[in-house]
Design an enzyme around this catalytic site. Sequence first.
Site, PDB file in Angstrom:
ATOM      1  N   ASP A   1       0.883  -1.196  -0.001  1.00 25.30           N
ATOM      2  CA  ASP A   1      -0.102   0.011  -0.150  1.00 25.30           C
ATOM      3  C   ASP A   1       0.900   1.343  -0.066  1.00 25.30           C
ATOM      4  O   ASP A   1       1.901   1.147   0.589  1.00 25.30           O
ATOM      5  CB  ASP A   1      -0.966   0.028   1.369  1.00 25.30           C
ATOM      6  CG  ASP A   1      -2.076   1.059   0.908  1.00 25.30           C
ATOM      7  OD1 ASP A   1      -3.037   0.617   0.810  1.00 25.30           O
ATOM      8  OD2 ASP A   1      -1.857   2.145   1.181  1.00 25.30           O
ATOM      9  N   ILE A   2       0.533   2.254  -1.000  1.00 24.23           N
ATOM     10  CA  ILE A   2       1.515   3.499  -0.799  1.00 24.23           C
ATOM     11  C   ILE A   2       1.397   4.258   0.409  1.00 24.23           C
ATOM     12  O   ILE A   2       2.260   5.182   0.786  1.00 24.23           O
ATOM     13  CB  ILE A   2       0.642   4.128  -2.026  1.00 24.23           C
ATOM     14  CG1 ILE A   2       1.857   5.258  -2.707  1.00 24.23           C
ATOM     15  CG2 ILE A   2      -0.467   5.205  -1.865  1.00 24.23           C
ATOM     16  CD1 ILE A   2       1.544   5.613  -3.950  1.00 24.23           C
TER      17      ILE A   2
ATOM     18  N   ASN B   1     -13.048  -3.021   2.583  1.00 19.14           N
ATOM     19  CA  ASN B   1     -14.217  -1.793   2.348  1.00 19.14           C
ATOM     20  C   ASN B   1     -15.003  -1.960   1.191  1.00 19.14           C
ATOM     21  O   ASN B   1     -14.269  -2.177  -0.005  1.00 19.14           O
ATOM     22  CB  ASN B   1     -13.154  -0.540   2.475  1.00 19.14           C
ATOM     23  CG  ASN B   1     -12.559  -0.237   3.716  1.00 19.14           C
ATOM     24  OD1 ASN B   1     -13.015  -0.749   4.798  1.00 19.14           O
ATOM     25  ND2 ASN B   1     -11.350   0.249   3.658  1.00 19.14           N
TER      26      ASN B   1
ATOM     27  N   HIS C   1      -7.046  -5.652   2.136  1.00 18.77           N
ATOM     28  CA  HIS C   1      -6.062  -5.151   2.938  1.00 18.77           C
ATOM     29  C   HIS C   1      -5.626  -6.162   3.638  1.00 18.77           C
ATOM     30  O   HIS C   1      -6.217  -6.912   4.494  1.00 18.77           O
ATOM     31  CB  HIS C   1      -6.414  -4.058   3.804  1.00 18.77           C
ATOM     32  CG  HIS C   1      -7.091  -2.634   3.154  1.00 18.77           C
ATOM     33  ND1 HIS C   1      -6.253  -1.624   2.886  1.00 18.77           N
ATOM     34  CD2 HIS C   1      -8.122  -2.662   2.449  1.00 18.77           C
ATOM     35  CE1 HIS C   1      -7.113  -0.515   2.502  1.00 18.77           C
ATOM     36  NE2 HIS C   1      -8.089  -1.222   2.049  1.00 18.77           N
TER      37      HIS C   1
ATOM     38  N   GLY D   1     -16.489   2.960   3.499  1.00 21.26           N
ATOM     39  CA  GLY D   1     -15.180   3.805   3.395  1.00 21.26           C
ATOM     40  C   GLY D   1     -14.379   3.408   2.324  1.00 21.26           C
ATOM     41  O   GLY D   1     -12.960   3.668   2.237  1.00 21.26           O
ATOM     42  N   GLN D   2     -14.825   2.599   1.150  1.00 21.89           N
ATOM     43  CA  GLN D   2     -14.106   2.433   0.206  1.00 21.89           C
ATOM     44  C   GLN D   2     -13.551   3.507  -0.778  1.00 21.89           C
ATOM     45  O   GLN D   2     -14.349   4.587  -0.989  1.00 21.89           O
ATOM     46  CB  GLN D   2     -14.900   1.174  -0.787  1.00 21.89           C
ATOM     47  CG  GLN D   2     -13.778   0.846  -1.867  1.00 21.89           C
ATOM     48  CD  GLN D   2     -14.858  -0.221  -2.797  1.00 21.89           C
ATOM     49  OE1 GLN D   2     -15.579  -0.667  -2.506  1.00 21.89           O
ATOM     50  NE2 GLN D   2     -14.037  -0.770  -3.828  1.00 21.89           N
TER      51      GLN D   2
ATOM     52  N   HIS E   1     -10.457  -5.188  -3.363  1.00 20.47           N
ATOM     53  CA  HIS E   1      -9.133  -5.429  -2.759  1.00 20.47           C
ATOM     54  C   HIS E   1      -9.360  -5.808  -1.455  1.00 20.47           C
ATOM     55  O   HIS E   1     -10.299  -5.420  -0.780  1.00 20.47           O
ATOM     56  CB  HIS E   1      -8.075  -4.025  -2.844  1.00 20.47           C
ATOM     57  CG  HIS E   1      -8.745  -2.828  -2.249  1.00 20.47           C
ATOM     58  ND1 HIS E   1      -9.522  -2.118  -3.005  1.00 20.47           N
ATOM     59  CD2 HIS E   1      -8.670  -2.255  -1.085  1.00 20.47           C
ATOM     60  CE1 HIS E   1     -10.069  -1.154  -2.373  1.00 20.47           C
ATOM     61  NE2 HIS E   1      -9.395  -1.178  -1.088  1.00 20.47           N
TER      62      HIS E   1
HETATM   63  P1  AMP Z   1      -9.780   1.494   0.212  1.00 22.52           P
HETATM   64  O1  AMP Z   1      -9.969   2.768   1.193  1.00 22.52           O
HETATM   65  O2  AMP Z   1     -10.256   0.395   0.798  1.00 22.52           O
HETATM   66  O3  AMP Z   1     -10.435   1.852  -1.118  1.00 22.52           O
HETATM   67  O4  AMP Z   1      -8.344   1.551   0.131  1.00 22.52           O
HETATM   68  C1  AMP Z   1      -7.552   2.151  -0.915  1.00 22.52           C
HETATM   69  C2  AMP Z   1      -6.231   1.730  -0.684  1.00 22.52           C
HETATM   70  O5  AMP Z   1      -5.426   1.819  -1.637  1.00 22.52           O
HETATM   71  C3  AMP Z   1      -5.597   2.669   0.314  1.00 22.52           C
HETATM   72  O6  AMP Z   1      -5.161   2.159   1.414  1.00 22.52           O
HETATM   73  C4  AMP Z   1      -4.493   3.371  -0.457  1.00 22.52           C
HETATM   74  O7  AMP Z   1      -3.512   3.729   0.315  1.00 22.52           O
HETATM   75  C5  AMP Z   1      -4.231   2.469  -1.409  1.00 22.52           C
HETATM   76  N1  AMP Z   1      -3.682   2.973  -2.687  1.00 22.52           N
HETATM   77  C6  AMP Z   1      -4.171   3.931  -3.622  1.00 22.52           C
HETATM   78  N2  AMP Z   1      -3.306   4.280  -4.475  1.00 22.52           N
HETATM   79  C7  AMP Z   1      -2.192   3.434  -4.527  1.00 22.52           C
HETATM   80  C8  AMP Z   1      -1.112   3.092  -5.500  1.00 22.52           C
HETATM   81  N3  AMP Z   1      -1.230   3.809  -6.282  1.00 22.52           N
HETATM   82  N4  AMP Z   1      -0.413   2.030  -4.963  1.00 22.52           N
HETATM   83  C9  AMP Z   1      -0.503   1.362  -3.740  1.00 22.52           C
HETATM   84  N5  AMP Z   1      -1.821   1.564  -2.992  1.00 22.52           N
HETATM   85  C10 AMP Z   1      -2.531   2.520  -3.165  1.00 22.52           C
END
Ligand code: AMP
Length: 114
Positions: free
Chosen positions: A30-31, A86, A101, A92-93, A99
Amino acid sequence: MDDCVFCKIVRGDIPCRKVYDDGELLAFHDIHPVAQVHIMLIPKLHLASLMEADGSHEALLGKMLLLAPKLAKKQGLSNGFRTVINTGKGGGQEVFHLHIHIIGGNIPPMVRRD
Ligand code: AMP
């Protein structure tokens, strides 16, 4: 999906720190990690969320869940880990590409009891 950030990662249009890749699934760091280990596990297929999943995705979803502990173990989380999915704005998505986590390290219980 042209403007989906995770589809862009699948296509290689934007970089990721990959930890797993096969024909169907991809996992990467995760970024914005919320713990020592924070991995995104995604299907390469664009599926917006669990709400869009149906019976045709049963094997794919099962494969993701069974892969999660293997990835966690590879990241050193031998003592356990948290999985979060999420779903939808109300859940909270933020990235509308399904995906899981995979989170671990020194994490607190999800529900505070104080
Ligand atoms: P969600 O709130 O469940 O949709 O989580 C989306 C997740 O994607 C968050 O934890 C972000 O930090 C992660 N995310 C968004 N863009 C990127 C990216 N380019 N590379 C890695 N993780 C990302």
